[in-house]
Design an enzyme around this catalytic site. Structure first.
Site, PDB file in Angstrom:
ATOM      1  N   GLY A 240       0.801  -1.219   0.000  1.00 21.98           N
ATOM      2  CA  GLY A 240       0.000   0.000   0.000  1.00 21.98           C
ATOM      3  C   GLY A 240       0.834   1.270   0.000  1.00 21.98           C
ATOM      4  O   GLY A 240       2.049   1.257   0.241  1.00 21.98           O
ATOM      5  N   HIS A 241       0.179   2.386  -0.246  1.00 17.96           N
ATOM      6  CA  HIS A 241       0.890   3.665  -0.385  1.00 17.96           C
ATOM      7  C   HIS A 241       1.573   4.080   0.924  1.00 17.96           C
ATOM      8  O   HIS A 241       1.111   3.804   2.014  1.00 17.96           O
ATOM      9  CB  HIS A 241      -0.052   4.766  -0.881  1.00 17.96           C
ATOM     10  CG  HIS A 241      -1.211   5.067   0.014  1.00 17.96           C
ATOM     11  ND1 HIS A 241      -2.480   5.253  -0.454  1.00 17.96           N
ATOM     12  CD2 HIS A 241      -1.304   5.225   1.345  1.00 17.96           C
ATOM     13  CE1 HIS A 241      -3.303   5.516   0.544  1.00 17.96           C
ATOM     14  NE2 HIS A 241      -2.607   5.507   1.653  1.00 17.96           N
TER      15      HIS A 241
END
Length: 332
Positions: A240-241
């Site tokens: 994920g970011h």
């Protein structure tokens, strides 16, 4: 984090100041004249605008270095002792409304990019303007290299790979179908529906990183997603970011890492491990296959189970549960 000009066009600072006035700031306000860029609360520097979604009681003692910080209205911000605070109805929405008007996401050009004579590029690969590919690198068929992407020496990119908003070191390996630098799953609530947030960060893959087939590594929202040297990520994983993965990490297939996770060096994650957002995993820790992690793990510990806990505790619980089942069966 300053906006990287290899991946984004930014408008003149005067436009940012002009737009800021539409949210209750006067052009005569000296703080408005300082604003040149934007960043996250933790990484913003003087000249940036940022936002803070917490209550005034949650304001960190260190504050922020930003010249302007958008905060929630109807709070007693005098206790925060910060001259940068600007109360608005919805800090996150106002912030991204401003950035959406300031930043153009990609650069495209009809001009054919230069290709180093020693680079091995498949005829069907697509390479955009501003990209750079090091000596001895190879790009597989049907792969896409976006504007501004930098790929180091000897890096191998497989077929059907897409790379955007990324800086990749030497000797990396990206297997078929990998997706590097797409938007993360950042949302904001709008009138009656959820809206996707624009992502202004990058993906940084350091030297000798391996990204498995059909694995996705999302770019950061306002910071970077970083994978450390010699880390090996198996097929069909998701990063994920804003996640930061250390050096020499091993991540087995189907691992799912939420946003803003911090993973230390020499960590090992078994297959189908799931990690909640904003979790920290210390150096040398291990997670057994199928673990579901909802809290941080100290360095060097072995955890397992769902929810994950120290492996000895998990095994004791399994043994106790098994004994209780056998006792009930013997009484039946």
């Amino acid at each position: 984090m300053p906006i990287d000009p290899r991946f984004f066009f930014t408008a003149e600072a005067s436009l940012l100041r002009e737009m800021a006035t539409s949210y209750g700031l006067s052009e005569a306000d000296p703080r408005v004249g300082l604003v040149r860029n934007f960043g996250s609360f933790d990484t913003a520097i003087p000249g940036d605008i940022c936002f803070f979604e917490g209550r005034c009681r949650d304001w960190p003692a260190a504050g922020t270095k930003a010249s302007l910080c958008l905060v929630r209205e109807n709070e007693n911000w005098e206790t925060a002792s910060s001259s940068s605070i600007v109360p608005v109805t919805n800090p996150r929405k106002v912030f991204f409304d401003l950035t959406a008007k300031l930043v153009s996401e990609e650069r495209h050009s009809d001009r054919a990019p230069a290709i180093h004579p020693e680079a091995d590029v498949a005829p069907s690969a697509v390479i955009e303007n501003g990209s750079a590919i090091g000596e001895g690198a190879s790009i597989g068929p049907f792969s896409y290299i976006g504007p501004g992407v930098q790929i180091g020496k000897g890096t191998r990119v497989g077929s059907h790979v897409s790379i955007r908003f990324a800086l990749i070191g030497d000797g990396a390996k990206l297997l078929a179908g990998a997706r590097i630098g797409e938007d993360g799953f950042g949302l904001i609530e709008g009138p009656g529906h959820m809206t996707d947030l624009p992502h202004y960060g990058r993906v940084i893959l350091q030297d000798s990183v391996t990204i498995g087939a059909n694995t996705s590594v999302d770019r950061g929202l306002l910071g970077d997603t970083i994978i450390g040297e010699h880390t090996k990520i198996d097929n069909q994983c998701h990063i994920g970011h804003n996640t930061v993965v250390g050096r020499n990490v091993i991540m087995v297939a189907y691992a799912g890492i939420s946003g803003s996770v911090k993973i230390g060096d020499n960590v090992q994650l078994g297959g189908r491990v799931g990690i909640a957002d904003h979790i920290e995993i210390g150096d040398g820790a291990q997670l057994a296959a199928g673990s579901g992690l909802t809290r941080s793990v100290p360095a060097g510990e072995l955890w397992g189970g769902y929810p994950a806990r120290p492996i000895k505790n998990w095994h004791r619980e399994l043994v106790w549960t098994s004994k209780q089942v056998r006792r009930k069966r013997s009484k039946a």
